[in-house]
Design a protein around this motif. Structure first.
Motif, short mmCIF file in Angstrom:
data_model
loop_
_atom_site.label_atom_id
_atom_site.label_comp_id
_atom_site.label_asym_id
_atom_site.label_seq_id
_atom_site.Cartn_x
_atom_site.Cartn_y
_atom_site.Cartn_z
N THR A 47 0.82 -1.19 0.00
CA THR A 47 0.00 0.00 0.00
C THR A 47 0.86 1.25 0.00
O THR A 47 0.59 2.23 -0.69
CB THR A 47 -0.92 0.01 1.24
N ALA A 48 1.94 1.20 0.79
CA ALA A 48 2.81 2.36 0.89
C ALA A 48 3.45 2.69 -0.44
O ALA A 48 3.49 3.84 -0.88
CB ALA A 48 3.89 2.11 1.94
N PHE A 49 3.95 1.68 -1.15
CA PHE A 49 4.65 1.92 -2.41
C PHE A 49 3.70 2.26 -3.55
O PHE A 49 4.12 2.79 -4.58
CB PHE A 49 5.50 0.71 -2.77
N SER A 50 2.40 1.95 -3.40
CA SER A 50 1.45 2.30 -4.45
C SER A 50 1.11 3.79 -4.40
O SER A 50 0.53 4.33 -5.32
CB SER A 50 0.17 1.48 -4.31
N GLY A 51 1.46 4.45 -3.28
CA GLY A 51 1.22 5.88 -3.16
C GLY A 51 2.53 6.62 -3.04
O GLY A 51 3.44 6.46 -3.86
N ASP A 52 2.65 7.42 -2.00
CA ASP A 52 3.87 8.17 -1.76
C ASP A 52 4.98 7.23 -1.32
O ASP A 52 4.84 6.52 -0.35
CB ASP A 52 3.60 9.22 -0.67
N VAL A 53 6.09 7.22 -2.06
CA VAL A 53 7.19 6.31 -1.75
C VAL A 53 7.72 6.57 -0.35
O VAL A 53 8.14 5.65 0.36
CB VAL A 53 8.33 6.45 -2.78
N SER A 54 7.68 7.82 0.10
CA SER A 54 8.21 8.13 1.42
C SER A 54 7.43 7.45 2.52
O SER A 54 7.92 7.25 3.63
CB SER A 54 8.19 9.65 1.65
N ALA A 55 6.18 7.04 2.22
CA ALA A 55 5.36 6.37 3.22
C ALA A 55 5.94 5.03 3.60
O ALA A 55 5.68 4.51 4.68
CB ALA A 55 3.93 6.19 2.72
N ALA A 56 6.74 4.45 2.70
CA ALA A 56 7.33 3.14 2.98
C ALA A 56 8.29 3.20 4.15
O ALA A 56 8.55 2.19 4.79
CB ALA A 56 8.07 2.63 1.75
N PHE A 57 8.81 4.40 4.44
CA PHE A 57 9.78 4.53 5.52
C PHE A 57 9.10 4.90 6.83
O PHE A 57 9.77 5.14 7.83
CB PHE A 57 10.83 5.57 5.14
N SER A 58 7.78 4.99 6.83
CA SER A 58 7.06 5.29 8.06
C SER A 58 5.89 4.32 8.24
O SER A 58 4.82 4.71 8.68
CB SER A 58 6.55 6.73 8.04
N LEU A 59 6.10 3.07 7.83
CA LEU A 59 5.05 2.07 7.97
C LEU A 59 4.71 1.85 9.43
O LEU A 59 5.60 1.68 10.25
CB LEU A 59 5.51 0.74 7.37
N PRO A 60 3.43 1.88 9.80
CA PRO A 60 3.06 1.61 11.19
C PRO A 60 3.29 0.14 11.52
O PRO A 60 3.33 -0.71 10.64
CB PRO A 60 1.56 1.96 11.22
N ARG A 61 3.47 -0.14 12.80
CA ARG A 61 3.63 -1.51 13.23
C ARG A 61 2.33 -2.29 12.99
O ARG A 61 1.25 -1.71 12.89
CB ARG A 61 3.97 -1.56 14.73
N GLU A 62 2.46 -3.61 12.92
CA GLU A 62 1.26 -4.45 12.81
C GLU A 62 0.38 -4.20 14.04
O GLU A 62 0.88 -3.94 15.13
CB GLU A 62 1.67 -5.92 12.77
N PRO A 63 -0.95 -4.26 13.87
CA PRO A 63 -1.83 -4.05 15.03
C PRO A 63 -1.67 -5.20 16.02
O PRO A 63 -1.14 -6.26 15.68
CB PRO A 63 -3.23 -4.06 14.40
N LEU A 64 -2.10 -4.97 17.23
CA LEU A 64 -2.09 -6.04 18.22
C LEU A 64 -2.95 -7.20 17.73
O LEU A 64 -4.03 -6.98 17.18
CB LEU A 64 -2.62 -5.53 19.56
N PRO A 65 -2.51 -8.44 17.92
CA PRO A 65 -3.25 -9.59 17.39
C PRO A 65 -4.39 -10.05 18.30
O PRO A 65 -4.72 -11.22 18.36
CB PRO A 65 -2.16 -10.67 17.29
N PHE A 66 -4.98 -9.13 19.04
CA PHE A 66 -6.12 -9.45 19.90
C PHE A 66 -6.87 -8.16 20.16
O PHE A 66 -6.36 -7.06 19.92
CB PHE A 66 -5.67 -10.08 21.23
N SER A 67 -8.10 -8.29 20.64
CA SER A 67 -8.92 -7.12 20.97
C SER A 67 -9.16 -7.06 22.46
O SER A 67 -9.44 -8.08 23.09
CB SER A 67 -10.27 -7.20 20.24
N LEU A 68 -9.04 -5.87 23.02
CA LEU A 68 -9.30 -5.70 24.44
C LEU A 68 -10.79 -5.53 24.69
O LEU A 68 -11.49 -4.92 23.88
CB LEU A 68 -8.57 -4.47 24.97
N PRO A 69 -11.28 -6.03 25.81
CA PRO A 69 -12.68 -5.78 26.16
C PRO A 69 -12.89 -4.29 26.42
O PRO A 69 -11.97 -3.58 26.81
CB PRO A 69 -12.88 -6.58 27.46
N THR A 70 -14.11 -3.82 26.22
CA THR A 70 -14.47 -2.45 26.54
C THR A 70 -15.09 -2.41 27.93
O THR A 70 -16.12 -3.05 28.17
CB THR A 70 -15.47 -1.88 25.51
N LEU A 71 -14.45 -1.72 28.84
CA LEU A 71 -14.96 -1.63 30.21
C LEU A 71 -16.14 -0.66 30.26
O LEU A 71 -16.15 0.36 29.57
CB LEU A 71 -13.86 -1.15 31.14
N ASP A 72 -17.14 -0.98 31.09
CA ASP A 72 -18.25 -0.05 31.25
C ASP A 72 -17.84 1.07 32.20
O ASP A 72 -16.73 1.08 32.75
CB ASP A 72 -19.52 -0.77 31.72
#
Length: 279
Positions: A47-72
């Motif tokens: 995705t980064a290289f299909s747009g602005d090449v500079s975006a390839a150098f600021s790729l975000p980390r992979e998201p956490l592989p789990f979801s946290l519960p939402t506290l009331d």
């Protein structure tokens, strides 16, 4: 030791790629509301290289592989006051639950305690013995590995900020029940986590499946010097077990698995502050 002042500060340690077995979604009290921040579509290199090449150098980390519960609202209020929050759904033969609380200790100290498997018999009352194993045959059960008496290069380095995969057999309670598990620890800019799964050799007629996640967040709600600790878990048991026994065991197991960490980490943090040359 040092700790990040914010969960947005990436660890200097490398982060391994996600694996399919990392997928972990826990049910919440209303079984619907989840924290979507950890479930966003990942921003890929392509995705980064299909747009602005500079975006390839600021790729975000992979998201956490789990979801946290939402506290009331009530849970959030109690958590901010320093209370420990525990929830488990109607277990039946399969279910999930979580525990969350804040400790007055840096994230690095929390992980040094969680990763110190060899000290579990001294810090956790229900653990009688721990045997560490090599991690060279992860596609097989732990009986294909060799027990370790010391670090000789074949065992993972269990240290905050260093990704690791460890295998261990735990002897639990006065009944000397033996359970083996695989622990996968990974640093992450949104908070380090460790996924643990039941070793295939430990699945039996009673306990069919078990999986959990330890997860930490630094300075929660602006509380400087604190770490929020989450334990998420899922399990599936045999239909032969009466439902009330499953619910009773689950209600007792979660406090026993977590109550040791707060006093242990806060005592260790006091020693850490005392020994720090900056103090």
């Amino acid at each position: 030791p040092t700790s990040s002042s914010s969960t947005n500060v990436p660890s200097m340690a490398p982060v391994a790629f996600q694996q399919p077995e990392d997928n972990f979604v826990i049910r919440t009290k209303d079984n619907v509301k989840m924290n979507n921040d950890t479930a966003r579509k990942p921003y890929t290199e392509r995705t980064a290289f299909s747009g602005d090449v500079s975006a390839a150098f600021s790729l975000p980390r992979e998201p956490l592989p789990f979801s946290l519960p939402t506290l009331d609202r009530d849970q959030s209020r109690r958590l901010k006051k320093g209370e420990r929050i525990q929830f488990q759904d109607d277990m039946g033969r399969a279910g999930s639950g979580y525990v969350v609380w804040d400790v007055k200790a840096p994230e690095s100290v929390v992980w040094d305690c969680l990763l110190d498997f060899k000290s579990y018999p001294q810090t956790i009352t229900t653990v009688r013995e721990v045997i560490m194993y090599t991690n060279t045959h992860l596609k097989e059960d732990y009986r294909a590995e060799k027990p370790l008496d010391f670090e000789d290069g074949t065992a993972a380095i269990c240290k905050h900020g260093v990704p690791s995969v460890t295998r261990a057999q735990f002897q639990l309670s006065k009944f000397r029940l033996k359970i083996a598990a695989v622990h996968k620890y990974r640093p992450h800019p949104k908070g380090d986590y460790m996924i643990f799964t039941l070793d295939p050799a430990s699945a039996n007629a009673v306990l069919k499946y078990a999986k959990g996640v330890w997860y930490t967040q630094s300075n929660p709600d602006g509380k400087e010097g604190y770490t929020r600790v989450w334990l998420l878990c899922e399990l599936r048991v045999s239909r032969l077990l009466p439902k009330w026994i499953v619910d009773y065991a689950a209600a007792r197991a979660m406090p026993r698995a977590t109550s040791w960490l707060k006093p242990q980490t806060e005592a260790a943090a006091m020693l850490w502050l005392k020994d720090s040359p900056e103090r």
